[in-house]
Design a protein around this motif. Structure first.
Motif, short mmCIF file in Angstrom:
data_model
loop_
_atom_site.label_atom_id
_atom_site.label_comp_id
_atom_site.label_asym_id
_atom_site.label_seq_id
_atom_site.Cartn_x
_atom_site.Cartn_y
_atom_site.Cartn_z
N ALA A 87 5.00 1.39 4.61
CA ALA A 87 5.82 2.32 3.85
C ALA A 87 6.69 1.58 2.84
N MET A 88 7.29 0.48 3.26
CA MET A 88 8.15 -0.30 2.36
C MET A 88 7.35 -0.86 1.18
N ALA A 89 6.14 -1.34 1.48
CA ALA A 89 5.31 -1.91 0.42
C ALA A 89 4.83 -0.84 -0.55
N THR A 90 4.63 0.38 -0.04
CA THR A 90 4.08 1.46 -0.87
C THR A 90 5.15 2.20 -1.66
N VAL A 91 6.30 2.45 -1.02
CA VAL A 91 7.30 3.34 -1.60
C VAL A 91 8.41 2.61 -2.35
N LEU A 92 8.81 1.44 -1.87
CA LEU A 92 9.98 0.76 -2.41
C LEU A 92 9.61 -0.31 -3.44
N THR A 93 10.52 -0.53 -4.36
CA THR A 93 10.37 -1.63 -5.32
C THR A 93 10.80 -2.93 -4.65
N ASP A 94 10.54 -4.06 -5.31
CA ASP A 94 10.97 -5.35 -4.78
C ASP A 94 12.49 -5.39 -4.59
N GLU A 95 13.21 -4.84 -5.56
CA GLU A 95 14.67 -4.83 -5.49
C GLU A 95 15.15 -3.96 -4.33
N GLU A 96 14.49 -2.81 -4.13
CA GLU A 96 14.89 -1.92 -3.03
C GLU A 96 14.61 -2.55 -1.68
N ARG A 97 13.49 -3.26 -1.57
CA ARG A 97 13.18 -3.94 -0.30
C ARG A 97 14.21 -5.01 -0.01
N ALA A 98 14.59 -5.77 -1.01
CA ALA A 98 15.61 -6.81 -0.82
C ALA A 98 16.95 -6.19 -0.43
N GLY A 99 17.30 -5.07 -1.09
CA GLY A 99 18.55 -4.40 -0.77
C GLY A 99 18.56 -3.83 0.64
N LEU A 100 17.42 -3.32 1.07
CA LEU A 100 17.31 -2.75 2.41
C LEU A 100 17.46 -3.84 3.47
N THR A 101 16.88 -5.00 3.22
CA THR A 101 17.00 -6.12 4.16
C THR A 101 18.46 -6.56 4.29
N THR A 102 19.15 -6.63 3.17
CA THR A 102 20.57 -7.00 3.20
C THR A 102 21.39 -5.94 3.93
N ALA A 103 21.10 -4.67 3.66
CA ALA A 103 21.83 -3.58 4.31
C ALA A 103 21.60 -3.58 5.81
#
Length: 202
Positions: A170-186
Motif C-alpha cells: 500500500a505504501m509503495a502504491t499510494v504514497l510518494t517518496d516524501e510521504e513514505r519518509a514522513g510516515l516513517t518519521t511520524a
C-alpha cells in the motif's frame, strides 16, 4: 437530487458504528473493545475497509488528525489479518511476551493495562490452544511466569507478516517518496508517545 449508492452505504455503515459505540458505552473498556471488534468483524471485511476509508479528517477540529488517522489505519490493518487468527487483545499479549520474554502475570497485566480477571481469561484461552505456557521461575520454583510457545511465536509472526505485506504494498502504491519518509518519521514519534510512562493527566 438523491444520494448515490456509495453515499447511502457510507451513511448506513456510519449509523451502524454509532449505534455500536452507544450500546457499548457503559461496558468495561476491554469488554467494550472486544465486542466492538467482533461486531465489526461480523459485519464483514468489506464494511470494515469501507468505514476506515470513509473516516474524514476535518482540519478545523482542534484535535490533531492523528486521532482519526491512527484508528483508521489500525482498522484497515485488522481487516488484512489472516482468517481464523486470535483476537486483537490476545495478539497484543503474544507481542508483549515476544518482546519481554516470560514474565509474571502481574507484570503482563500491567503491560497490557488489563484487569487480572480479564488477563486470566485471555491467557487461559491462549494456553488451551497451545500459544502460551506457564513456566516455573528458575530462582523461585513457587513463582510462575507466562511465556510464549513456539506455536505462539509462529502465529504471531504469520499475523505480523500478513499485515506487513499489505502495508508495504500500500505504501509503495499510494504514497510518494516524501510521504513514505514522513510516515516513517511520524511512526517514531507515535511510538514515543505510546510508551510514555508518565501519566499526563496528573
Amino acid at each position: 437530487m438523491g444520494s448515490s449508492p456509495d453515499e447511502i452505504q457510507r451513511l448506513q455503515i456510519d449509523d451502524r458504528v454509532r449505534r455500536l459505540r452507544f450500546s457499548f458505552a457503559k461496558l468495561p473498556v476491554q469488554e467494550a473493545l472486544d465486542r466492538y471488534r467482533n461486531s465489526l468483524k461480523r459485519a464483514g471485511q468489506s464494511n470494515i475497509i469501507r468505514y476506515a476509508y470513509y473516516v474524514q479528517i476535518d482540519p478545523r477540529e482542534e484535535a490533531p488528525p492523528i486521532r482519526k488517522a491512527v484508528p483508521a489505519l489500525g482498522r484497515r490493518l485488522w481487516a488484512e489479518r489472516p482468517e481464523g487468527t486470535v483476537t486483537l487483545a490476545a495478539l497484543s499479549i503474544l507481542g508483549t511476551l515476544s518482546r519481554l520474554g516470560p514474565i509474571p502475570a502481574t507484570r503482563l497485566a500491567a503491560e497490557e493495562r488489563l484487569q487480572p480477571q480479564s488477563l486470566t481469561r485471555l491467557v487461559g484461552n491462549l494456553e488451551r490452544v497451545g500459544l502460551v505456557e506457564r513456566q516455573r521461575n528458575i530462582v523461585d520454583r513457587r513463582a510462575l511466569r507466562i511465556g510464549l510457545t513456539e506455536k505462539g511465536r509462529t502465529a504471531l509472526i504469520e499475523d505480523l507478516n500478513a499485515r506487513q505485506r499489505w502495508l508495504e504494498k500500500a505504501m509503495a502504491t499510494v504514497l510518494t517518496d516524501e510521504e513514505r519518509a514522513g510516515l516513517t518519521t511520524a511512526a517514531q514519534s507515535m511510538l514515543k508517545l505510546a510508551f510514555h510512562a508518565k501519566d499526563l493527566a496528573e
